[in-house]
Design an enzyme around this catalytic site. Structure first.
Site, PDB file in Angstrom:
ATOM      1  N   ARG A  23      -3.739  -1.137  -6.460  1.00 42.81           N
ATOM      2  CA  ARG A  23      -2.999  -2.422  -6.421  1.00 42.81           C
ATOM      3  C   ARG A  23      -3.482  -3.256  -7.597  1.00 42.81           C
ATOM      4  O   ARG A  23      -4.543  -2.974  -8.173  1.00 42.81           O
ATOM      5  CB  ARG A  23      -3.245  -3.150  -5.103  1.00 42.81           C
ATOM      6  CG  ARG A  23      -4.720  -3.462  -4.898  1.00 42.81           C
ATOM      7  CD  ARG A  23      -5.001  -4.067  -3.541  1.00 42.81           C
ATOM      8  NE  ARG A  23      -6.367  -3.712  -3.134  1.00 42.81           N
ATOM      9  CZ  ARG A  23      -6.899  -4.001  -1.976  1.00 42.81           C
ATOM     10  NH1 ARG A  23      -6.198  -4.625  -1.078  1.00 42.81           N
ATOM     11  NH2 ARG A  23      -8.129  -3.663  -1.689  1.00 42.81           N
ATOM     12  N   LYS A  47       0.843  -1.203   0.000  1.00 40.63           N
ATOM     13  CA  LYS A  47       0.000   0.000   0.000  1.00 40.63           C
ATOM     14  C   LYS A  47       0.877   1.253   0.000  1.00 40.63           C
ATOM     15  O   LYS A  47       0.667   2.176  -0.791  1.00 40.63           O
ATOM     16  CB  LYS A  47      -0.896  -0.029   1.243  1.00 40.63           C
ATOM     17  CG  LYS A  47      -2.069   0.901   1.192  1.00 40.63           C
ATOM     18  CD  LYS A  47      -2.853   0.840   2.514  1.00 40.63           C
ATOM     19  CE  LYS A  47      -3.804  -0.337   2.577  1.00 40.63           C
ATOM     20  NZ  LYS A  47      -4.424  -0.489   3.918  1.00 40.63           N
ATOM     21  N   ARG A  69      -3.036   3.427   8.578  1.00 41.24           N
ATOM     22  CA  ARG A  69      -3.401   2.257   7.757  1.00 41.24           C
ATOM     23  C   ARG A  69      -2.267   1.248   7.729  1.00 41.24           C
ATOM     24  O   ARG A  69      -1.131   1.583   7.427  1.00 41.24           O
ATOM     25  CB  ARG A  69      -3.694   2.706   6.320  1.00 41.24           C
ATOM     26  CG  ARG A  69      -4.540   3.945   6.255  1.00 41.24           C
ATOM     27  CD  ARG A  69      -4.549   4.572   4.862  1.00 41.24           C
ATOM     28  NE  ARG A  69      -5.159   3.728   3.860  1.00 41.24           N
ATOM     29  CZ  ARG A  69      -5.156   4.014   2.561  1.00 41.24           C
ATOM     30  NH1 ARG A  69      -4.536   5.109   2.120  1.00 41.24           N
ATOM     31  NH2 ARG A  69      -5.710   3.200   1.700  1.00 41.24           N
ATOM     32  N   GLY A 119      -6.477 -10.272   8.524  1.00 39.39           N
ATOM     33  CA  GLY A 119      -5.939 -10.465   9.863  1.00 39.39           C
ATOM     34  C   GLY A 119      -5.100  -9.291  10.311  1.00 39.39           C
ATOM     35  O   GLY A 119      -4.771  -9.170  11.484  1.00 39.39           O
ATOM     36  N   CYS A 122       2.347 -40.658 -22.981  1.00 36.40           N
ATOM     37  CA  CYS A 122       0.922 -40.780 -23.294  1.00 36.40           C
ATOM     38  C   CYS A 122       0.088 -41.108 -22.072  1.00 36.40           C
ATOM     39  O   CYS A 122      -1.081 -41.367 -22.166  1.00 36.40           O
ATOM     40  CB  CYS A 122       0.701 -41.808 -24.393  1.00 36.40           C
ATOM     41  SG  CYS A 122       1.141 -43.468 -23.880  1.00 36.40           S
ATOM     42  N   TYR A 177       6.918 -34.842 -27.333  1.00 39.81           N
ATOM     43  CA  TYR A 177       5.522 -34.439 -27.139  1.00 39.81           C
ATOM     44  C   TYR A 177       4.969 -35.029 -25.850  1.00 39.81           C
ATOM     45  O   TYR A 177       5.551 -35.965 -25.278  1.00 39.81           O
ATOM     46  CB  TYR A 177       4.653 -34.893 -28.320  1.00 39.81           C
ATOM     47  CG  TYR A 177       4.496 -36.386 -28.414  1.00 39.81           C
ATOM     48  CD1 TYR A 177       3.477 -37.034 -27.724  1.00 39.81           C
ATOM     49  CD2 TYR A 177       5.381 -37.159 -29.167  1.00 39.81           C
ATOM     50  CE1 TYR A 177       3.345 -38.409 -27.769  1.00 39.81           C
ATOM     51  CE2 TYR A 177       5.258 -38.533 -29.221  1.00 39.81           C
ATOM     52  CZ  TYR A 177       4.233 -39.160 -28.510  1.00 39.81           C
ATOM     53  OH  TYR A 177       4.111 -40.518 -28.540  1.00 39.81           O
ATOM     54  N   SER A 204       6.963 -44.296 -26.708  1.00 41.30           N
ATOM     55  CA  SER A 204       5.965 -43.540 -25.974  1.00 41.30           C
ATOM     56  C   SER A 204       5.908 -44.093 -24.549  1.00 41.30           C
ATOM     57  O   SER A 204       5.717 -45.290 -24.355  1.00 41.30           O
ATOM     58  CB  SER A 204       4.621 -43.691 -26.669  1.00 41.30           C
ATOM     59  OG  SER A 204       3.624 -43.092 -25.898  1.00 41.30           O
ATOM     60  N   HIS A 215      -7.752 -34.816   4.646  1.00 43.05           N
ATOM     61  CA  HIS A 215      -8.347 -35.933   3.917  1.00 43.05           C
ATOM     62  C   HIS A 215      -9.379 -35.419   2.912  1.00 43.05           C
ATOM     63  O   HIS A 215      -9.372 -35.807   1.750  1.00 43.05           O
ATOM     64  CB  HIS A 215      -9.000 -36.892   4.922  1.00 43.05           C
ATOM     65  CG  HIS A 215      -9.694 -38.055   4.301  1.00 43.05           C
ATOM     66  ND1 HIS A 215     -11.032 -38.020   3.958  1.00 43.05           N
ATOM     67  CD2 HIS A 215      -9.232 -39.260   3.906  1.00 43.05           C
ATOM     68  CE1 HIS A 215     -11.363 -39.178   3.405  1.00 43.05           C
ATOM     69  NE2 HIS A 215     -10.287 -39.952   3.369  1.00 43.05           N
ATOM     70  N   MET A 256      -4.342  -5.190  10.999  1.00 47.48           N
ATOM     71  CA  MET A 256      -5.200  -4.230  11.662  1.00 47.48           C
ATOM     72  C   MET A 256      -6.010  -3.392  10.676  1.00 47.48           C
ATOM     73  O   MET A 256      -5.518  -2.975   9.641  1.00 47.48           O
ATOM     74  CB  MET A 256      -4.366  -3.305  12.541  1.00 47.48           C
ATOM     75  CG  MET A 256      -5.225  -2.627  13.581  1.00 47.48           C
ATOM     76  SD  MET A 256      -4.345  -1.331  14.428  1.00 47.48           S
ATOM     77  CE  MET A 256      -4.527   0.001  13.275  1.00 47.48           C
TER      78      MET A 256
END
Ligand code: ADP
Ligand code: MG
Ligand code: MG
Length: 924
Positions: free
Chosen positions: A359, A45, A115, A124, A872, A892, A804, A477, A126
């Site tokens: 920004r 900022k 600021r 989080g 592949c 490729y 391949s 999980h 201030m």
């Protein structure tokens, strides 16, 4: 500001803690001249406010206390470093000079905002405190000088509330309570409608709140207000929320936050004033048009707080045409300067425009693509930069269903969590997996909501359209399983209260019953109440096509697609595949009209019988191949010979035995002779099949008679497939379409296997050539999917025209683990507990499998330097694996048609990553 305000730091050199907005050049010099380092010192900022000042964009005067000052303050357990306060006061004098006002001076008072601003914007930290500098005396004087009592009292009550809540940590509801009462008494819903009497009593009540809750009076000394606010910002860096966020976002704890002190400008002086926020382009669609909101006669967060209905930025042109024109022009300038879409905050005070922040704006993936392409076409950035700005994963967003933007615009999320598996989903809440399965079977769309998930919940997760949990992180999980099975998921929505007994879900004041609709956005992490309409993914976006075209110009690695039929091949071509890297022929045998013939072939007792069955499969195959060749229109098409073990084409043994038992019962009850006869023949047939099933039974079918081993045992099968390929080629060539067929032999482990198959294929090709009087080049390659093939690649390369890597099987055979068993079992545990850091079936393992590929490519190219080598497996669509493939010198990658766009972009990124590595290691 005096330049000699210095301090000796630990290293014995002088330290400057404060930079005025007009001193960005000095700040840059102090950190070695780089903009990134300046951002590190001043925060995002602060650096941008100073940069705007340098560009002569109207920014109120102000200064920044550096992130280093914050770090030092925290290191010294909450003491201002020597000289910091002196430097702050000095800088304040400089603002006073520039504005012609003085902090705390009743005759001409300066008010300031305090600021926070770290290098990366983060929750989080201030909240901002506005209107610092007011007290009873200053307020009274300002009423006289402005003649606007309402404005002054409104600012004053805001200061006490913000200061009380943010600096003194008093829960906001104590202030809100007072406001609610006042609104009630005044018969209004809006704070803006409160009259001066009401504001006066609110101020007194607020002061009481402060005394009661913080055990100290609201500080009347403006300098003390300022000092306390600065300290509070420093401390907020160490707050729990900030810590948690940094850990999740992998932001280092020692960056620190800067503090910006900015002279106040007032959007709340009356109808000639306003405050607003806007993006220089549309953040949802990327459309090159200002998008934002403003409020007349308002301050600070009013616009985003939703207290009053805001107005679209276009309407500012009607209200304040000059300010609007100036803002639009400033937005353009800032965009050109930062070379990206900007997110800006502004205030108009009595007709004069002030910029308070800029920004790079957050945006959807769709907007990111359009903005990058537009900026390149406008000449602001290069095409290579545009390509580099889009992460391959963002392309996936074009594939996932997402919420209808129109529907979304009307909604506020009720809460949000971690965006761990992209895509949007809507459905009724089920709080346990069994219920999720039951409802899904009834055709309802379900969102499984759990505190967290365990392996026992997987069936419910699979039945659900989306998954929502209240705890757990990015590697929980729920997150792992959701990503693996492609279910949109939001996890760790900590504000959610799940009551499994009451069968409810609550957030704040909302209580939602199980069975009610909820909608989740796994891309953003947002959770909405009710049903939000979805739109399907769309890869045909014109901007995306343009970007991918630029990507192709950059990449060296080709991208091909895995496709088994005409429609898939057409889609692949449309998404930009440069050929078919893998056509699996087995699907062609599973079709209901072909399976019986396939079974006949397997069960044949004589060669004649078998050859007949094989021959009758040929026309089917030929037609399928012809479709592929037509769709690819002259691009290479790699067709793999039959790969799976034959038992897969036969019925399940248990089922077969049940059928036989059924038939025998029917036989006992049969009445007519005819019936007995048919039943008997059915039983005989089924028994015959059972004998075959038993004969084909293998202990480890995946390591048994499959792949090239089938072709070695039954050369006619290979011959038939080769004939089908070359006959199809002849037909399509006859239609005037060029064709490049390449035959791929699976699961080779010894060169002799390959040599034998190659001879069969060549013989078939020769037959077709003689019959059709047409020349089709015979290109025969091998799959590398067992370590032995990779290790003996030099031998194989003598005979093979291309190679391949079947990286799925190669991963299974290298690790010695079966994918199905791993992914539904121990692998989840392995990933959760960190034994493996990534799933080797999703991202190619560089150390083991990658090493084998390297050995193989090196060995093969020693024999044939130009040998074409590709991947592949599914890994061909994974960005990290693609980069590895490029590093290993492959020609490729081939992936599913839908992944082709992701792979094209990743292939372009691989070039710049390689270049970066080369420059880091000093290689040319
Ligand atoms: P955040 O990082 O949360 O956006 P900001 O520091 O940007 O916090 O400020 C919050 C609000 O206060 C913004 O709407 C901004 O426009 C307003 N604001 C900040 N500084 C000033 C100022 N000097 N004068 C008037 N309004 C300000
Ligand atoms: Mg802001
Ligand atoms: Mg395989």
């Amino acid at each position: 500001m005096t330049q000699n305000a210095t301090n000796m730091n630990a290293e014995g050199t002088s330290e400057r803690w404060v930079y005025g907005f007009d001193q960005i050049t000095a700040a840059e010099a102090a950190v070695g001249g780089s903009w990134d380092a300046a951002r590190g010192l001043l925060g995002g900022k602060g650096a941008n406010l100073a940069e705007m000042t340098r560009l002569d964009i109207p920014v109120p005067p102000g200064f920044t206390v550096t992130t280093r000052a914050c770090n030092r303050y925290l290191q010294m357990d909450g003491k201002f470093p020597d000289d910091l306060w002196v430097q702050v006061v000095d800088a304040l004098h400089s603002i006073e000079e520039q504005s012609g006002k003085r902090l705390g001076d009743p005759n001409n008072p300066l008010l300031v905002a305090c600021r926070s601003g770290a290098k990366f914007s983060m929750p989080g930290m201030m909240d901002t405190v506005l209107d610092i500098g007011l007290n009873d005396e200053v307020a009274k004087a300002m009423v006289t000088s402005t003649g606007n009592e309402h404005f002054v009292l409104d600012s004053y009550r805001r200061l006490i509330q913000m200061f009380g809540a943010v600096v003194l940590g008093i829960p906001d509801e104590y202030f809100e309570e007072v406001l609610t009462e006042a609104r009630h008494a005044g018969g209004t819903h809006s704070d803006a409608d409160l009259d001066v009497e009401a504001l006066g009593s609110i101020i007194e009540a607020f002061k009481q709140v402060v005394v009661r809750r913080a055990s100290l009076p609201f500080p009347t000394d403006p300098l003390q207000q300022l000092r306390m606010a600065i300290e509070a910002v420093f401390k907020s860096w160490d707050g729990k929320r900030a810590h948690d966020y940094r850990r999740a976002a992998h932001i280092s704890d020692d960056l620190g936050t800067a503090v910006n002190i900015v002279a106040m400008v007032f959007g709340n002086t009356g109808d000639e004033s306003a405050t607003g926020v806007a993006m220089s382009r549309n953040a949802t669609t990327g459309e090159p048009k200002l998008e934002g909101d403003f409020l007349i006669n308002a301050q600070g967060e009013d616009v985003v707080a939703g207290i009053r209905p805001t107005r679209p930025i276009e309407e500012l042109a009607d209200e304040m045409p000059e300010a609007h024109r100036q803002f639009a022009e400033t937005a353009k300038r800032l965009e050109a300067h930062y070379r990206d879409m900007q997110d800006m905050e502004f205030t108009v005070e009595n007709g004069k425009l002030w910029l308070l922040q800029t920004r790079d704006g957050k945006r959807t993936a769709q907007a990111a693509v359009r903005i990058a392409v537009d900026l390149a076409n406008e000449g602001v950035i290069t095409r290579a930069e545009a390509v580099g700005r889009i992460a391959p994963e963002q392309i996936e967003a074009f594939l996932h269903p997402r919420f209808d933007p129109a529907a979304l615009a009307e909604l506020q999320p009720i809460t949000s969590g971690l965006n761990v598996s992209p895509g949007a989903a809507t459905g009724v809440i089920a709080l346990d997996p069994d219920l999720a399965v039951r409802w899904a079977e009834e055709g309802r769309e379900v969102i499984l909501v759990r505190p967290e998930t365990k392996p026992d919940d997987v069936h419910g997760m699979l039945a659900a359209k989306g998954i929502l949990t209240s705890s757990g992180g990015r590697t929980s999980h729920a997150a792992l399983v959701a990503r693996q099975f492609g279910r949109p998921a939001v996890v760790g929505a900590t504000d959610l209260d799940i009551d499994l007994l009451a069968r409810t879900l609550s957030v704040d004041d909302w209580v939602i019953q199980e069975g009610e609709f909820v909608s989740i956005d796994g891309t953003s992490g947002d959770v909405f109440r009710g049903k939000v309409s979805l739109t399907e993914g769309d890869l045909d976006d014109p901007h995306l096509s343009e970007l991918l075209g630029w990507a192709d110009d950059i990449s060296v690695l080709d991208v091909r697609a895995n496709a088994d039929n005409g429609p898939d091949a057409e889609r692949a071509a449309r998404f930009g595949a440069r050929g078919i890297g893998l056509c699996r022929t087995e699907h062609m045998f599973f079709a209901p009209d072909r399976l019986p013939t396939m079974q006949k072939m397997i069960m044949a007792t004589t060669t004649v019988e078998r050859d007949e069955a094989i021959a009758s499969l040929l026309p089917f195959q030929r037609d399928d191949f012809a479709d592929l060749f037509r769709a690819m229109d002259g691009k290479p098409v790699i067709i793999r010979l039959l790969d799976p073990p034959l038992h897969e084409f036969l019925p399940d043994r248990d089922e077969l035995q049940r059928d036989i038992a059924d038939l025998q019962i029917k036989l006992l009850r049969a009445s007519g002779l005819d019936e007995v006869e048919t039943l008997l023949s059915s039983v005989a047939q089924a028994n015959n099949l059972l004998v075959q099933v038993d004969a084909q039974r293998e202990a480890n079918p995946m390591l048994g008679t499959r792949g090239v081993r089938l072709g070695v045992l039954i050369p006619e099968l290979t011959s038939m497939q080769a004939r089908a390929i070359f006959e199809a080629a002849a037909i399509v060539i006859d239609e005037g379409i060029p064709v490049i067929p390449e035959v791929l032999v699976p699961l080779v482990s010894d060169v002799e296997e390959f040599i034998r198959q190659r001879l069969v294929i060549q013989a078939a090709a020769k037959c077709v050539e003689d019959e059709q009087h047409i020349h089709v080049p015979t290109v025969v390659g091998t799959m590398i999917e067992v370590p032995r093939a990779a290790l003996t690649a030099g031998d194989i390369a003598e005979y093979a025209d291309f190679m391949s890597f079947g990286t799925n099987d190669l991963t299974q055979t290298t690790f010695g683990m079966s994918r199905d068993d791993a992914e539904s079992g121990f692998l989840i545990e392995y990933l959760e507990s960190g034994v493996f850091t990534s799933n080797p079936f999703a991202t190619l393992d560089p150390k083991g499998v990658g090493k084998l590929i390297d050995i193989c490519v090196t060995g093969a190219r020693a024999v044939k330097p130009d040998l074409e080598v590709g991947i592949c497996g599914e890994h061909g669509g994974d960005p990290k694996s693609i980069t590895l493939a490029r590093k290993l010198g492959l020609t490729y990658v081939s992936c599913s048609p839908f992944r082709v766009p992701v792979a094209r972009l990743a292939a372009a990124h691989a070039e710049s990553m390689l270049a970066d590595e080369d420059s880091a290691t000093g290689r040319p």
